[in-house]
Design a protein around this motif. Structure first.
Motif, PDB file in Angstrom:
ATOM      1  N   VAL A   1       0.829  -1.209   0.011  1.00  0.00           N
ATOM      2  CA  VAL A   1      -0.002  -0.048  -0.168  1.00  0.00           C
ATOM      3  C   VAL A   1       1.127   1.400  -0.220  1.00  0.00           C
ATOM      4  CG1 VAL A   1      -1.584   1.248   1.238  1.00  0.00           C
ATOM      5  CG2 VAL A   1      -1.732  -0.940   1.390  1.00  0.00           C
ATOM      6  N   SER A   2       0.398   2.325  -0.834  1.00  0.00           N
ATOM      7  CA  SER A   2       1.176   3.477  -0.866  1.00  0.00           C
ATOM      8  C   SER A   2       0.488   4.520  -0.869  1.00  0.00           C
ATOM      9  CB  SER A   2       2.330   3.495  -1.891  1.00  0.00           C
ATOM     10  OG  SER A   2       1.472   3.363  -3.181  1.00  0.00           O
ATOM     11  N   VAL A   3       0.685   5.686  -0.297  1.00  0.00           N
ATOM     12  CA  VAL A   3      -0.132   7.114  -0.436  1.00  0.00           C
ATOM     13  C   VAL A   3       0.827   8.087  -0.967  1.00  0.00           C
ATOM     14  CG1 VAL A   3      -1.543   8.720   0.759  1.00  0.00           C
ATOM     15  CG2 VAL A   3      -1.366   6.340   1.409  1.00  0.00           C
ATOM     16  N   ALA A   4       0.513   8.521  -2.090  1.00  0.00           N
ATOM     17  CA  ALA A   4       1.516   9.555  -2.899  1.00  0.00           C
ATOM     18  C   ALA A   4       0.571   9.950  -3.996  1.00  0.00           C
ATOM     19  CB  ALA A   4       2.644   8.907  -3.353  1.00  0.00           C
ATOM     20  N   GLN A   5       1.146  11.379  -4.562  1.00  0.00           N
ATOM     21  CA  GLN A   5       0.420  11.788  -5.626  1.00  0.00           C
ATOM     22  C   GLN A   5       0.932  10.973  -6.828  1.00  0.00           C
ATOM     23  OE1 GLN A   5       0.879  15.766  -6.747  1.00  0.00           O
ATOM     24  NE2 GLN A   5       0.420  16.633  -4.576  1.00  0.00           N
ATOM     25  N   VAL A   6       0.047  10.796  -7.867  1.00  0.00           N
ATOM     26  CA  VAL A   6       0.348   9.783  -8.904  1.00  0.00           C
ATOM     27  C   VAL A   6       0.824  10.999  -9.862  1.00  0.00           C
ATOM     28  CG1 VAL A   6      -0.490   8.496 -10.499  1.00  0.00           C
ATOM     29  CG2 VAL A   6      -1.169   8.161  -8.258  1.00  0.00           C
ATOM     30  N   THR A   7       2.062  10.660 -10.494  1.00  0.00           N
ATOM     31  CA  THR A   7       2.480  11.623 -11.545  1.00  0.00           C
ATOM     32  C   THR A   7       2.232  11.084 -12.738  1.00  0.00           C
ATOM     33  OG1 THR A   7       4.653  10.339 -11.262  1.00  0.00           O
ATOM     34  CG2 THR A   7       4.354  12.647 -10.039  1.00  0.00           C
ATOM     35  N   PRO A   8       1.830  11.709 -13.772  1.00  0.00           N
ATOM     36  CA  PRO A   8       1.728  11.078 -15.106  1.00  0.00           C
ATOM     37  C   PRO A   8       2.787  10.448 -15.641  1.00  0.00           C
ATOM     38  CG  PRO A   8       1.050  13.457 -15.094  1.00  0.00           C
ATOM     39  CD  PRO A   8       1.873  13.011 -13.935  1.00  0.00           C
ATOM     40  N   GLU A   9       2.751   9.326 -15.594  1.00  0.00           N
ATOM     41  CA  GLU A   9       3.788   8.528 -16.407  1.00  0.00           C
ATOM     42  C   GLU A   9       3.137   7.467 -17.480  1.00  0.00           C
ATOM     43  OE1 GLU A   9       5.094   5.834 -13.221  1.00  0.00           O
ATOM     44  OE2 GLU A   9       6.263   7.594 -12.197  1.00  0.00           O
ATOM     45  N   ALA A  10       4.037   7.143 -18.538  1.00  0.00           N
ATOM     46  CA  ALA A  10       3.606   6.332 -19.623  1.00  0.00           C
ATOM     47  C   ALA A  10       3.001   4.990 -19.238  1.00  0.00           C
ATOM     48  CB  ALA A  10       4.674   6.294 -20.457  1.00  0.00           C
ATOM     49  N   ASN A  11       1.833   4.791 -19.800  1.00  0.00           N
ATOM     50  CA  ASN A  11       1.148   3.652 -19.381  1.00  0.00           C
ATOM     51  C   ASN A  11       1.153   2.607 -20.639  1.00  0.00           C
ATOM     52  OD1 ASN A  11       0.029   3.598 -16.359  1.00  0.00           O
ATOM     53  ND2 ASN A  11      -0.739   5.490 -17.514  1.00  0.00           N
ATOM     54  N   ASP A  12       1.378   1.358 -20.407  1.00  0.00           N
ATOM     55  CA  ASP A  12       1.113   0.523 -21.393  1.00  0.00           C
ATOM     56  C   ASP A  12      -0.061  -0.450 -20.652  1.00  0.00           C
ATOM     57  OD1 ASP A  12       2.660   1.173 -23.231  1.00  0.00           O
ATOM     58  OD2 ASP A  12       4.068  -0.112 -22.788  1.00  0.00           O
ATOM     59  N   GLY A  13      -1.008  -0.778 -21.179  1.00  0.00           N
ATOM     60  CA  GLY A  13      -2.049  -1.881 -20.409  1.00  0.00           C
ATOM     61  C   GLY A  13      -3.379  -1.123 -20.499  1.00  0.00           C
ATOM     62  N   VAL A  14      -4.172  -1.680 -19.428  1.00  0.00           N
ATOM     63  CA  VAL A  14      -5.630  -1.375 -19.259  1.00  0.00           C
ATOM     64  C   VAL A  14      -5.849  -0.487 -18.232  1.00  0.00           C
ATOM     65  CG1 VAL A  14      -8.065  -2.263 -19.009  1.00  0.00           C
ATOM     66  CG2 VAL A  14      -6.351  -3.413 -20.724  1.00  0.00           C
ATOM     67  N   VAL A  15      -6.342   0.362 -18.083  1.00  0.00           N
ATOM     68  CA  VAL A  15      -6.861   1.389 -16.903  1.00  0.00           C
ATOM     69  C   VAL A  15      -8.351   1.927 -17.167  1.00  0.00           C
ATOM     70  CG1 VAL A  15      -6.113   3.429 -15.851  1.00  0.00           C
ATOM     71  CG2 VAL A  15      -4.356   2.478 -16.914  1.00  0.00           C
TER      72      VAL A  15
END
Lengths: 129, 174
Positions: free
Chosen positions: B32-46
Motif C-alpha cells: 500500500v502506498s499513499v502519494a501523488q500519482v505523477t503522469p507516467e507512460a502506461n501500457d495496458g488497461v486502466v
C-alpha cells in the motif's frame, strides 16, 4: 410452463454471467431477453411477455430505479417481480427500491447460489432448486 | 476513525471478495502506498470510475493486457486472447464491483456517495492525469504473478453536509 426473463444491465459482462447463472438455476425459462438500460427494457417489454425482471440500478439513460417506477406505474407490468442486481448496497438506494416495490435485491459480486435463493418461487422450476 | 485506513481495508476486502466470488480466484494484497500519482507512460488497461457526494474523487484499476484477458476469461468463462470489447467490459464491471463495494463501505462513515459509469482505456504509451492534485491511495495486488493496481483519490467536497471537513485532504480522522 416456461417463461421469459428480462435481464437489464449496461454491462454486457454481467448480462452474460446472469444468462449463464439463470440457465443453471433449473427454472423453467424459455428465453432470456437482454437490455442495456431502462429505456431498452421498456421496448423489450412492449414486444415480449416476461415473468421476471432482473435489473441493475446504476445505468445510463434510464436507471434501474426509474425502470422499477415505470413498471409499477403500469397496469400491464406492475405485477412482474423485479429483482435489483446492484453494487449499490447502501441503505438509501436499496430502501428506495423496496419502497418502489422491488421484490428483492442481490448485491454484486454474487454467487449462483445467491441468485437461485432470491429467485426461488418467482418463476416455475423444472427441477427442485 | 482514519479514512485512509478505512479505504485501504475496504479495497482489500472488496478485491478479494470480487475475485473469489466472480472469478473463483485467490488474489493477494502486497503493498500500500499513499502519494501523488505523477503522469507516467502506461501500457495496458486502466479503468476509472467517479465518486461524488459529501466526498468526491476517483477510483481506478490498472493491469496488463494479459491480465485483463485472464480476468475476462475467468469472469465470463470464455477464451480471451486479445483485448477486445468483451475484455474491456469485464474490466469495467470489475471496477464497478470493486469500487462500488468500497463506496458502500465508506458511505457508513462519510455519508451518501454516488458512483459514475466506469470508463476503460487500453493502449500503449499513454498518460493519465487527474484535474485535482492530491494523494492517491494505491494498493498493489498480485494474481498469477502479475500486478493489479487499485487506486482511490477521495477528498471532502468543498460545500457539503460535512462543512468542518471542507478543504482537508485524505488521510483524515472523522
Amino acid at each position: 410452463m416456461e417463461s421469459d426473463v428480462l435481464v437489464v444491465d449496461d454491462s454486457a459482462a454481467i448480462r452474460k454471467i446472469l444468462q449463464r447463472v439463470l440457465r443453471q438455476t433449473g427454472m423453467a425459462i424459455r428465453t432470456i431477453h437482454e437490455a442495456g438500460n431502462g429505456e431498452e427494457a421498456l421496448e423489450v417489454l412492449k414486444q415480449h411477455t416476461v415473468a421476471l425482471v432482473l435489473t441493475d440500478i446504476n445505468m445510463p439513460k434510464m436507471d434501474g430505479l426509474q425502470l422499477l417506477a415505470a413498471l409499477k406505474a403500469s397496469v400491464a407490468w406492475n405485477r412482474i417481480p423485479v429483482v435489483m442486481i446492484t453494487t449499490e448496497g447502501g441503505e438509501a438506494k436499496v430502501g428506495e427500491a423496496v419502497k418502489l416495490g422491488a421484490t428483492g435485491y442481490v448485491r454484486k459480486p454474487f454467487t449462483a447460489d445467491q441468485i437461485k435463493e432470491k429467485l426461488t418461487g418467482l418463476v416455475e422450476s423444472t427441477v427442485p432448486l | 476513525m482514519n479514512v485512509q485506513k478505512l479505504i485501504v481495508s475496504s479495497i482489500r476486502h472488496s478485491v478479494v471478495e470480487v475475485f473469489t466470488t466472480m472469478l473463483g480466484a485467490d488474489i493477494e494484497s502486497c503493498e500500500v502506498s499513499v502519494a501523488q500519482v505523477t503522469p507516467e507512460a502506461n501500457d495496458g488497461v486502466v479503468s476509472f470510475i467517479g465518486l461524488a457526494g459529501a466526498w468526491t474523487g476517483t477510483g481506478s484499476i490498472s493491469c496488463s493486457p494479459a491480465m485483463a484477458c485472464r480476468i475476462c476469461s475467468k469472469m465470463l468463462l470464455t477464451e480471451a486472447s486479445a483485448v477486445d470489447e468483451e475484455v474491456l467490459d469485464a474490466v469495467a464491471e470489475l471496477t464497478n464491483m470493486v469500487i462500488g463495494n468500497v463506496k458502500s463501505d465508506l458511505e457508513r462513515h462519510l455519508g451518501s456517495l454516488g458512483l459514475s459509469i466506469p470508463t476503460v482505456v487500453f493502449g500503449k504509451n499513454f498518460k493519465t492525469k487527474s484535474a485535482r492534485s492530491g494523494d492517491w491511495i494505491t494498493e498493489r495486488f498480485v494474481w498469477e504473478g502479475e500486478d493489479l493496481l487499485v487506486r482511490i483519490y477521495l477528498v471532502p467536497e468543498q460545500v457539503g453536509p460535512h462543512p468542518r471537513l471542507a478543504g482537508q485532504a485524505c488521510p483524515i480522522d472523522v
